[in-house]
Design a protein around this motif. Sequence first.
Motif, PDB file in Angstrom:
ATOM      1  N   ASP A  32      82.811  -3.243 -41.664  1.00 27.22           N
ATOM      2  CA  ASP A  32      84.035  -3.909 -42.071  1.00 27.22           C
ATOM      3  C   ASP A  32      83.719  -4.946 -43.148  1.00 27.22           C
ATOM      4  O   ASP A  32      82.705  -5.638 -43.067  1.00 27.22           O
ATOM      5  N   GLY A  33      84.586  -5.057 -44.146  1.00 25.18           N
ATOM      6  CA  GLY A  33      84.329  -5.972 -45.241  1.00 25.18           C
ATOM      7  C   GLY A  33      84.275  -7.421 -44.823  1.00 25.18           C
ATOM      8  O   GLY A  33      83.426  -8.183 -45.297  1.00 25.18           O
ATOM      9  N   LEU A  34      85.171  -7.831 -43.947  1.00 23.68           N
ATOM     10  CA  LEU A  34      85.181  -9.221 -43.491  1.00 23.68           C
ATOM     11  C   LEU A  34      83.906  -9.565 -42.739  1.00 23.68           C
ATOM     12  O   LEU A  34      83.333 -10.638 -42.916  1.00 23.68           O
ATOM     13  N   GLU A  35      83.459  -8.637 -41.888  1.00 27.53           N
ATOM     14  CA  GLU A  35      82.216  -8.863 -41.152  1.00 27.53           C
ATOM     15  C   GLU A  35      81.029  -8.881 -42.115  1.00 27.53           C
ATOM     16  O   GLU A  35      80.089  -9.663 -41.962  1.00 27.53           O
ATOM     17  N   GLY A  36      81.081  -8.028 -43.130  1.00 30.22           N
ATOM     18  CA  GLY A  36      80.016  -8.019 -44.130  1.00 30.22           C
ATOM     19  C   GLY A  36      79.934  -9.335 -44.877  1.00 30.22           C
ATOM     20  O   GLY A  36      78.845  -9.851 -45.126  1.00 30.22           O
ATOM     21  N   LEU A  37      81.094  -9.889 -45.216  1.00 29.79           N
ATOM     22  CA  LEU A  37      81.122 -11.179 -45.907  1.00 29.79           C
ATOM     23  C   LEU A  37      80.571 -12.280 -45.010  1.00 29.79           C
ATOM     24  O   LEU A  37      79.759 -13.106 -45.444  1.00 29.79           O
ATOM     25  N   HIS A  38      80.999 -12.281 -43.749  1.00 29.34           N
ATOM     26  CA  HIS A  38      80.528 -13.298 -42.807  1.00 29.34           C
ATOM     27  C   HIS A  38      79.016 -13.191 -42.613  1.00 29.34           C
ATOM     28  O   HIS A  38      78.302 -14.200 -42.679  1.00 29.34           O
ATOM     29  N   ARG A  39      78.519 -11.970 -42.381  1.00 32.52           N
ATOM     30  CA  ARG A  39      77.087 -11.796 -42.119  1.00 32.52           C
ATOM     31  C   ARG A  39      76.268 -12.165 -43.357  1.00 32.52           C
ATOM     32  O   ARG A  39      75.229 -12.815 -43.251  1.00 32.52           O
ATOM     33  N   SER A  40      76.746 -11.774 -44.537  1.00 33.07           N
ATOM     34  CA  SER A  40      76.016 -12.086 -45.770  1.00 33.07           C
ATOM     35  C   SER A  40      75.940 -13.581 -46.028  1.00 33.07           C
ATOM     36  O   SER A  40      74.983 -14.060 -46.639  1.00 33.07           O
ATOM     37  N   GLY A  41      76.966 -14.305 -45.568  1.00 31.60           N
ATOM     38  CA  GLY A  41      76.993 -15.738 -45.799  1.00 31.60           C
ATOM     39  C   GLY A  41      76.212 -16.550 -44.793  1.00 31.60           C
ATOM     40  O   GLY A  41      75.951 -17.742 -45.017  1.00 31.60           O
ATOM     41  N   THR A  42      75.797 -15.916 -43.682  1.00 33.18           N
ATOM     42  CA  THR A  42      75.116 -16.664 -42.624  1.00 33.18           C
ATOM     43  C   THR A  42      73.664 -16.228 -42.398  1.00 33.18           C
ATOM     44  O   THR A  42      72.907 -16.952 -41.763  1.00 33.18           O
ATOM     45  N   VAL A  43      73.293 -15.062 -42.919  1.00 35.03           N
ATOM     46  CA  VAL A  43      71.939 -14.546 -42.726  1.00 35.03           C
ATOM     47  C   VAL A  43      71.268 -14.413 -44.103  1.00 35.03           C
ATOM     48  O   VAL A  43      71.900 -13.934 -45.050  1.00 35.03           O
ATOM     49  N   PRO A  44      70.016 -14.841 -44.261  1.00 33.59           N
ATOM     50  CA  PRO A  44      69.347 -14.779 -45.565  1.00 33.59           C
ATOM     51  C   PRO A  44      68.827 -13.374 -45.890  1.00 33.59           C
ATOM     52  O   PRO A  44      67.636 -13.097 -45.803  1.00 33.59           O
ATOM     53  N   TYR A  45      69.744 -12.474 -46.255  1.00 30.39           N
ATOM     54  CA  TYR A  45      69.335 -11.108 -46.590  1.00 30.39           C
ATOM     55  C   TYR A  45      68.622 -11.058 -47.931  1.00 30.39           C
ATOM     56  O   TYR A  45      68.887 -11.856 -48.834  1.00 30.39           O
ATOM     57  N   ASP A  46      67.743 -10.080 -48.068  1.00 26.07           N
ATOM     58  CA  ASP A  46      67.060  -9.860 -49.337  1.00 26.07           C
ATOM     59  C   ASP A  46      67.879  -8.965 -50.257  1.00 26.07           C
ATOM     60  O   ASP A  46      67.696  -8.998 -51.476  1.00 26.07           O
ATOM     61  N   LEU A  47      68.789  -8.160 -49.671  1.00 24.34           N
ATOM     62  CA  LEU A  47      69.630  -7.271 -50.470  1.00 24.34           C
ATOM     63  C   LEU A  47      70.770  -6.767 -49.605  1.00 24.34           C
ATOM     64  O   LEU A  47      70.616  -6.576 -48.400  1.00 24.34           O
ATOM     65  N   VAL A  48      71.935  -6.534 -50.243  1.00 24.16           N
ATOM     66  CA  VAL A  48      73.098  -5.979 -49.552  1.00 24.16           C
ATOM     67  C   VAL A  48      73.492  -4.670 -50.220  1.00 24.16           C
ATOM     68  O   VAL A  48      73.641  -4.603 -51.445  1.00 24.16           O
ATOM     69  N   VAL A  49      73.625  -3.622 -49.403  1.00 18.52           N
ATOM     70  CA  VAL A  49      74.179  -2.343 -49.857  1.00 18.52           C
ATOM     71  C   VAL A  49      75.647  -2.356 -49.447  1.00 18.52           C
ATOM     72  O   VAL A  49      75.963  -2.374 -48.255  1.00 18.52           O
ATOM     73  N   LEU A  50      76.546  -2.369 -50.426  1.00 23.16           N
ATOM     74  CA  LEU A  50      77.955  -2.659 -50.176  1.00 23.16           C
ATOM     75  C   LEU A  50      78.861  -1.536 -50.657  1.00 23.16           C
ATOM     76  O   LEU A  50      78.930  -1.241 -51.852  1.00 23.16           O
ATOM     77  N   ASP A  51      79.561  -0.898 -49.710  1.00 27.68           N
ATOM     78  CA  ASP A  51      80.559   0.102 -50.072  1.00 27.68           C
ATOM     79  C   ASP A  51      81.782  -0.601 -50.660  1.00 27.68           C
ATOM     80  O   ASP A  51      82.042  -1.773 -50.357  1.00 27.68           O
TER      81      ASP A  51
END
Length: 220
Positions: A32-51
Amino acid sequence: MRLLIVEDEKRLATALAKGLTAEGYAVDVVHDGLEGLHRSGTVPYDLVVLDIMLPGMNGYRVCAALRAAGNDVPILMLTAKDGEYDEAEGLDTGADDYLTKPFSYVVLVARIKALLRRRGATASPVLRVGELTLDTAARRVHVGETEVVLTTKEFAVLEQLALRPGAVVSKAEVLEHVWDFAYDGDPNIVEVYVSTLRRKLGAGLIHTVRGAGYRLAGRR
């Protein structure tokens, strides 16, 4: 390194996560896009693959919101749309790269590796710390002239230390980048892997900074 896949096609997301995990990445998946935004903003990912076509919030808006918040995580956009205007819109919102479905998995991995190298501000996939050499593309490690065989997770832990040579890397930082969101085991697993690395590479390469973490020194 830790990646986030934001993809509502569950079979595709599962297949990508399985393949990228086999490549040595820690992978989290949301649909889900909203969950993706929340997770990306709270976890220090090295890269996001985004549909792009996502429920809740589309990928364009997720990408734009991350950039507006100052989040510079590399973003590789995926879409079933095919057209130069769609690609341009994705890149204009702040995406770093773009793939149209169906795509080659080999190409996806190559694009991810290229973005991660760019993130590290180096065109070379080889990391050198003293007599230690890590080829992050081939997943090979040498101490001097001797090759040392590591498991996928052992390599991932060592890579996190080698990306910041001489700096102290905390146990929490290693966990964040090497293990995925679903891991709920003992955080002392990092100590277990560091112990194994010392046994394989030499006791003097990785120093413990009591109460702070680990430092890769590059010397035995």
